[in-house]
Design a protein around this motif. Structure first.
Motif, PDB file in Angstrom:
ATOM      1  N   LEU A   1       0.832  -1.193   0.000  1.00 16.21           N
ATOM      2  CA  LEU A   1       0.000   0.000   0.000  1.00 16.21           C
ATOM      3  C   LEU A   1       0.864   1.239   0.000  1.00 16.21           C
ATOM      4  N   ASN A   2       0.452   2.240  -0.748  1.00 18.07           N
ATOM      5  CA  ASN A   2       1.160   3.512  -0.760  1.00 18.07           C
ATOM      6  C   ASN A   2       0.608   4.349   0.387  1.00 18.07           C
ATOM      7  N   THR A   3       1.379   4.477   1.467  1.00 20.64           N
ATOM      8  CA  THR A   3       0.914   5.194   2.647  1.00 20.64           C
ATOM      9  C   THR A   3       1.525   6.584   2.745  1.00 20.64           C
ATOM     10  N   GLN A   4       2.251   6.995   1.726  1.00 16.34           N
ATOM     11  CA  GLN A   4       2.858   8.320   1.758  1.00 16.34           C
ATOM     12  C   GLN A   4       1.825   9.396   1.520  1.00 16.34           C
ATOM     13  N   GLN A   5       1.939  10.473   2.297  1.00 21.78           N
ATOM     14  CA  GLN A   5       1.080  11.632   2.106  1.00 21.78           C
ATOM     15  C   GLN A   5       1.692  12.527   1.041  1.00 21.78           C
ATOM     16  N   PRO A   6       0.847  13.241   0.297  1.00 21.65           N
ATOM     17  CA  PRO A   6       1.400  14.235  -0.624  1.00 21.65           C
ATOM     18  C   PRO A   6       2.130  15.315   0.179  1.00 21.65           C
ATOM     19  N   THR A   7       3.235  15.797  -0.357  1.00 24.29           N
ATOM     20  CA  THR A   7       4.031  16.795   0.356  1.00 24.29           C
ATOM     21  C   THR A   7       4.201  18.052  -0.473  1.00 24.29           C
ATOM     22  N   GLN A   8       4.694  19.066   0.193  1.00 21.51           N
ATOM     23  CA  GLN A   8       5.026  20.336  -0.447  1.00 21.51           C
ATOM     24  C   GLN A   8       6.437  20.724  -0.024  1.00 21.51           C
ATOM     25  N   THR A   9       7.152  21.376  -0.901  1.00 20.82           N
ATOM     26  CA  THR A   9       8.502  21.827  -0.607  1.00 20.82           C
ATOM     27  C   THR A   9       8.427  23.250  -0.081  1.00 20.82           C
ATOM     28  N   ILE A  10       9.074  23.478   1.056  1.00 24.78           N
ATOM     29  CA  ILE A  10       9.106  24.794   1.680  1.00 24.78           C
ATOM     30  C   ILE A  10      10.561  25.240   1.767  1.00 24.78           C
ATOM     31  N   TYR A  11      10.811  26.478   1.403  1.00 26.85           N
ATOM     32  CA  TYR A  11      12.134  27.090   1.476  1.00 26.85           C
ATOM     33  C   TYR A  11      12.070  28.109   2.606  1.00 26.85           C
ATOM     34  N   TYR A  12      12.985  27.993   3.579  1.00 25.28           N
ATOM     35  CA  TYR A  12      12.899  28.876   4.741  1.00 25.28           C
ATOM     36  C   TYR A  12      14.276  29.379   5.165  1.00 25.28           C
ATOM     37  N   TRP A  13      14.254  30.463   5.923  1.00 27.62           N
ATOM     38  CA  TRP A  13      15.469  31.106   6.414  1.00 27.62           C
ATOM     39  C   TRP A  13      15.490  31.101   7.932  1.00 27.62           C
ATOM     40  N   LEU A  14      16.654  31.387   8.490  1.00 30.75           N
ATOM     41  CA  LEU A  14      16.840  31.329   9.941  1.00 30.75           C
ATOM     42  C   LEU A  14      15.996  32.332  10.710  1.00 30.75           C
ATOM     43  N   ASP A  15      15.492  33.358  10.028  1.00 26.73           N
ATOM     44  CA  ASP A  15      14.646  34.334  10.716  1.00 26.73           C
ATOM     45  C   ASP A  15      13.174  33.917  10.730  1.00 26.73           C
ATOM     46  N   GLY A  16      12.854  32.778  10.117  1.00 21.27           N
ATOM     47  CA  GLY A  16      11.490  32.264  10.126  1.00 21.27           C
ATOM     48  C   GLY A  16      10.688  32.555   8.875  1.00 21.27           C
ATOM     49  N   TYR A  17      11.206  33.401   7.981  1.00 17.62           N
ATOM     50  CA  TYR A  17      10.509  33.672   6.725  1.00 17.62           C
ATOM     51  C   TYR A  17      10.552  32.424   5.861  1.00 17.62           C
ATOM     52  N   TRP A  18       9.483  32.142   5.137  1.00 15.05           N
ATOM     53  CA  TRP A  18       9.449  30.991   4.245  1.00 15.05           C
ATOM     54  C   TRP A  18       8.637  31.297   2.994  1.00 15.05           C
TER      55      TRP A  18
END
Length: 62
Positions: free
Chosen positions: A4-21
Motif C-alpha cells: 500500500l502507498n501510505t505516503q502523504q502528498p508533500t510540499q517543498t518549503i524554502y525557509y530562512w533562519l529568521d522564520g521567513y518561508w
C-alpha cells in the motif's frame, strides 16, 4: 503482493533562519542572491495539510 502507498502528498518549503518561508524555489534563490535574510535558505518537505509556520518554528528551535 502489492504494498500500500501510505505516503502523504508533500510540499517543498524554502525557509530562512529568521522564520521567513516561501513555496517558490525561484523566489528563494532570488532572496538568497540579494542576501535578503542574512542566511541561505533551507529546504523541508512537509505534508500538504501541515501548519507551515508552526513546523518552521519547530525546525528553528531544534
Amino acid at each position: 503482493m502489492d504494498s500500500l502507498n501510505t505516503q502523504q502528498p508533500t510540499q517543498t518549503i524554502y525557509y530562512w533562519l529568521d522564520g521567513y518561508w516561501v513555496k517558490d524555489k525561484e523566489e528563494a534563490e532570488l532572496m538568497d542572491s540579494i542576501n535578503a535574510f542574512g542566511s541561505l535558505h533551507q529546504v523541508v518537505e512537509l505534508p500538504l495539510n501541515a501548519d507551515i509556520d508552526r513546523e518552521i518554528q519547530h525546525l528553528l528551535k531544534v
